[in-house]
Design a protein around this motif. Structure first.
Motif, PDB file in Angstrom:
ATOM      1  N   VAL A  82      45.823  26.764  47.145  1.00 16.94           N
ATOM      2  CA  VAL A  82      45.610  28.174  46.783  1.00 16.94           C
ATOM      3  C   VAL A  82      45.810  28.378  45.276  1.00 16.94           C
ATOM      4  N   LEU A  83      46.789  27.680  44.725  1.00 15.03           N
ATOM      5  CA  LEU A  83      47.021  27.782  43.276  1.00 15.03           C
ATOM      6  C   LEU A  83      45.798  27.343  42.482  1.00 15.03           C
ATOM      7  N   LYS A  84      45.072  26.355  43.023  1.00 19.34           N
ATOM      8  CA  LYS A  84      43.864  25.880  42.331  1.00 19.34           C
ATOM      9  C   LYS A  84      42.810  26.984  42.234  1.00 19.34           C
ATOM     10  N   VAL A 131      48.962  34.145  48.743  1.00 23.57           N
ATOM     11  CA  VAL A 131      47.663  34.626  49.216  1.00 23.57           C
ATOM     12  C   VAL A 131      47.593  36.153  49.128  1.00 23.57           C
ATOM     13  N   THR A 132      48.682  36.819  49.478  1.00 22.39           N
ATOM     14  CA  THR A 132      48.674  38.291  49.531  1.00 22.39           C
ATOM     15  C   THR A 132      49.247  38.901  48.259  1.00 22.39           C
ATOM     16  N   ALA A 133      49.610  38.068  47.297  1.00 26.00           N
ATOM     17  CA  ALA A 133      50.220  38.544  46.050  1.00 26.00           C
ATOM     18  C   ALA A 133      51.439  39.428  46.344  1.00 26.00           C
ATOM     19  N   PHE A 157      48.407  38.491  40.565  1.00 28.34           N
ATOM     20  CA  PHE A 157      48.704  39.701  41.343  1.00 28.34           C
ATOM     21  C   PHE A 157      47.490  40.179  42.140  1.00 28.34           C
ATOM     22  N   ASN A 158      46.368  39.468  42.032  1.00 34.76           N
ATOM     23  CA  ASN A 158      45.160  39.894  42.754  1.00 34.76           C
ATOM     24  C   ASN A 158      44.978  39.034  44.009  1.00 34.76           C
ATOM     25  N   PRO A 159      45.265  39.579  45.188  1.00 38.34           N
ATOM     26  CA  PRO A 159      45.331  38.761  46.412  1.00 38.34           C
ATOM     27  C   PRO A 159      43.973  38.288  46.932  1.00 38.34           C
ATOM     28  N   LEU A 160      44.027  37.354  47.895  1.00 33.89           N
ATOM     29  CA  LEU A 160      42.823  36.681  48.391  1.00 33.89           C
ATOM     30  C   LEU A 160      42.537  37.038  49.854  1.00 33.89           C
ATOM     31  N   ILE A 161      41.269  37.012  50.220  1.00 36.50           N
ATOM     32  CA  ILE A 161      40.865  37.269  51.613  1.00 36.50           C
ATOM     33  C   ILE A 161      40.948  35.961  52.410  1.00 36.50           C
TER      34      ILE A 161
END
Ligand code: TXA
Ligand code: MG
Length: 328
Positions: A42-44, A104-106, A54-58
């Motif tokens: 996820v860090l990649k 993932v959800t910041a 701070f911008n989360p992922l789906i």
């Protein structure tokens, strides 16, 4: 790293299993996918996109059933929406379970989930036993990609593989919906699933909360102020008139919705949707903006489309792509 482009789902699955990044097709836009359960993977994503943390992922999953481990509960209205629109262009914000990493959800207590309606993406998701975290596969702030070539143009060398599923059928990012603190059904980002379609299923017209009310607030999806932007300054034609006295541009491109306008003063005119269909406008928008950016224009001036159906989402992206002149 050499980025391969191909249609080998099993190669994509293998790379993802080993913590690599893969560009994946969806019906909305291409995603930059990683194993959501591996923190390093996820860090990649954040590094490759230069995306603020701070911008989360789906999270992308193959079915509603497979979403259940990642959520705490689901209201009946949101469940009806999932049953109706998954697979499809609807992302739901739901209370997250402890399985979902804060990266993932910041840090938010809600996780964004969707089931994409693209055959290659679905087969890939069925072939793996973890969800895929996937933002749009563009550098942070730039226009989203709708073809494998768009992904390659900017992420070549930074990711292992791009799964080529052709041009995206919808062309705009998914609608994001959820419930606010008081339990009101809310649309946070407009897309192909319109407020009217949500009302038709739930009997409730969702509230629209698509504007960031505070700068960079991670609780409010989407939505950094400058987003989906071309490098060439882009103006809505309605706003453009205000700028002309302030600054002169040389080579101007004008993009209209469905017919060539009779106005003069432009170097070039393009038509977004010659068939006059709003879905065509959505499908063509990001490709055309990328082409415009490559066209050595000094400015892009674009007309809004009729504000109905998916046209609301097209206009939303145009507003966000708009250039802000200093002091203007
Ligand atoms: O159509 C789409 O949704 C595409 C494809 C690849 O699925 N994905 C996409 O992801 O557009 P992205 O990261 O470019 O946009 C997702 C938006 C971001 O603005 C993010 O802030 C918001 O969703 N978001 C994600 N998780 C969230 C969460 N837990 N709470 C609030 N907002 C969230
Ligand atoms: Mg994006």
């Amino acid at each position: 790293m050499i980025t391969e482009i191909g249609t080998d789902i099993y190669r994509a699955a293998d790379l993802l299993r080993h913590g690599e990044l893969v560009g994946i097709p969806t019906e909305t836009v291409y995603g930059l996918a990683a194993n959501a359960l591996q923190q390093d993977a996820v860090l990649k994503i954040y590094a490759a996109k230069q995306r603020p943390r701070f911008n989360p992922l789906i999270l992308h999953v193959p079915s509603l059933d497979k979403a259940l481990p990642y959520i705490k509960d689901m209201s009946s209205n949101l469940k009806m929406l999932a049953q109706q629109f998954w697979p499809g262009s609807l992302t739901l914000l739901l209370p997250k379970s402890t399985v979902v990493n804060d990266l993932v959800t910041a840090g938010s207590s809600r996780v964004a989930l969707r089931v994409p309606a693209h055959p290659l993406a679905l087969t890939l998701l069925q072939a793996i036993d973890f969800p895929l975290a996937a933002p749009s596969a563009n550098p942070s702030g730039y226009v989203s990609p709708t073809t494998a070539a768009h992904v390659s143009a900017q992420l070549n060398g930074k990711i292992a593989y791009i799964l080529d599923g052709g041009a995206c059928a919808v062309g705009l990012e998914s609608t994001i919906a959820g419930e606010d603190e008081e339990g009101h059904l809310t649309v946070y980002r407009t897309g192909a699933v319109t407020p009217q379609m949500i009302e038709a299923i739930t009997g409730i017209m969702p509230k629209l909360q698509t504007r960031p009310n505070e700068k960079n607030n991670p609780q409010t999806p989407g939505q950094l102020i400058s987003h989906y932007a071309t490098r060439t300054p882009l103006f809505l034609s309605t706003q453009w008139e205000n700028y002309i006295p302030k600054r002169t541009f040389g080579k101007l491109l004008h993009i209209s919705f469905s017919t060539l306008p009779s106005i003069t003063g432009y170097h070039t005119h393009w038509v977004l949707a010659p068939d006059g269909d709003l879905s065509t406008a959505a499908k063509n928008l990001f490709s055309m903006l990328r082409e415009a950016d490559a066209g050595a224009f000094d400015a892009i001036v674009i007309d809004e489309v009729p504000a109905m159906g998916i046209g609301l989402a097209v206009n939303d992206r145009l507003h966000r792509a708009q250039h802000h002149l200093k002091g203007a």
